[in-house]
Design a protein around this motif. Structure first.
Motif: not given
Length: 394
Positions: A69-77, A118-127, A59-63
């Motif tokens: 935080v660089l752009e990164g990538k979501n590897l799941v979604e 940031p590299l996202t490796v966990f999805g935001s839905t159950k599926e 979360d880039t809004s964290a003071p």
């Protein structure tokens, strides 16, 4: 179907004890004084080092993380931004690595001038969250091809959640990252008192598995232990931003220990920018506070508890060959490590760092509880460990 990421699957660690006294954030971060962070920051702050955080996003809004935080990538979604964090775990981990302290009111990272990929490796839905091993594999490869030097994996998958095909692909991704000069660190897991499973990626060859110690530098009971533990780092009574609530909460877990170990690596690497991951890891292993009993490496703290100041301030530790990972067996056989002649077996009880380590690190050696006023009553500690444990029987 959107849920707070993994909320139903995370290990809920318990209630915060009633606050006895209000403490400053700096006092809550007891490990910074223990490691003489203020002195180290005069020499190295992690500037020029990027840490890839393979997690739930950031979360880039964290003071504390403004401009870090660089752009990164979501590897799941892929359609979603990695600079969002529906769970909060990746954000908390990033703060421990590179937080700016937010004017003294927030978390100060051990490497406050490092950057986060940031590299996202966990999805935001159950599926999408059912099996994150493919996302993890892709994230390791993405990080290997990026400018990040350190790959932080504050997560642990029990062996039974990783099938043979996935394990092979995971090892190949790790091998590729190591060949690219990266340093990979992963949590050992938080079920040491129950099943104490072997976990991945900590158990992958070339990855430094990290267990947790408390403020007395004694191994925590919750840390998974075994031959896959390489180093130990502070992981109990660690303040993080409360997940889902306002304020800061006391937490525990090898997630936190891994983040602090990554921060330590960033300090060393920033001082020696021409080194690669193999060399930074070798120095971390050589300068670690060794176990007070049993063989080295031990099943509980590996080669010891991290002590970055021994290199940052005293230039101790030999980087050795850039081409050889100290955790991967050499061609002649046997681990190419500072303790290559010693067995990977250890004593059968939790251990602490050496008495010399405790004395030299300074600060109060007591383990008094950290009690502070926060805007929440529940702590989620240990982060993403025990992911999908309820699916064990399937």
């Amino acid at each position: 179907m959107i849920i707070s990421l993994l909320a139903s699957l995370l290990a809920i660690m318990g209630l915060i004890a009633p606050a006895a006294t209000a403490e400053t954030m700096r006092e809550r971060q007891w490990y910074l004084d223990r490691m003489q962070a203020e002195s180290m920051w005069k020499v190295s702050t992690g500037k020029g080092i990027t840490v890839a955080v393979l997690d739930s996003g950031v979360d880039t809004s964290a003071p504390e993380l403004k401009g870090k935080v660089l752009e990164g990538k979501n590897l799941v979604e892929p359609s979603k931004d990695a600079r969002t964090d529906p769970d909060g775990h990746g954000t908390a981990i990033s703060m421990l690595i590179a937080g700016n302290g937010a004017g003294g009111q927030g978390i100060k990272g051990l490497a406050p001038d490092a950057r986060i990929l940031p590299l996202t490796v966990f999805g935001s839905t159950k599926e999408s969250g059912t099996n994150s091993i493919p996302g993890l594999i892709n994230a390791i490869r993405y990080a290997a091809d990026s400018d990040a030097q350190i790959i932080n994996m504050s997560l642990a998958f029990p062996y039974y959640q990783v099938n043979k095909t996935e394990l092979g692909k995971l090892q190949k991704a790790v091998d590729y990252a190591v060949s690219r000069g990266k340093l990979l660190l992963a949590g050992s897991g938080n079920d040491g008192e129950t099943s104490n499973d072997i976990t991945y990626p900590a158990a992958n060859k070339g990855v430094a598995g990290v267990s947790a110690v408390d403020s007395s530098l004694t191994t925590t009971k919750f840390s998974n232990h075994g031959s896959f533990v390489t180093l130990a780092a502070p992981g109990k009574d660690i303040p993080i931003r409360c997940i889902g609530k306002a304020g800061y909460c006391r937490s525990w877990g090898t997630s936190q220990a891994t983040a602090i170990a990554s921060g330590a690596a960033a300090l060393i690497w920033a001082k020696h920018p021409k080194w690669n991951g193999n060399q930074v890891l070798r120095v971390m292993m050589e300068t670690a506070g060794k176990p007070t009993e049993g063989k080295i490496p031990s099943r509980y703290i590996g080669y010891g508890t991290i002590r970055p100041r021994y290199n940052v301030l005293e230039n101790k530790g030999s980087p050795g060959s850039a081409d050889t990972n100290p955790l991967v067996p050499a061609q002649a056989g046997g681990p190419s490590s500072p303790s290559s002649s010693q067995s990977r077996s250890a004593s059968a009880s939790p251990q602490s760092g050496s008495s010399e380590s405790e004395a030299s690190e300074g600060g109060d050696d007591g383990a008094s509880p950290l009690l502070w006023i926060v805007g929440a009553v529940v702590v989620v500690g240990g982060g993403l460990f025990l992911f999908l444990r309820r699916r064990r029987a399937s």
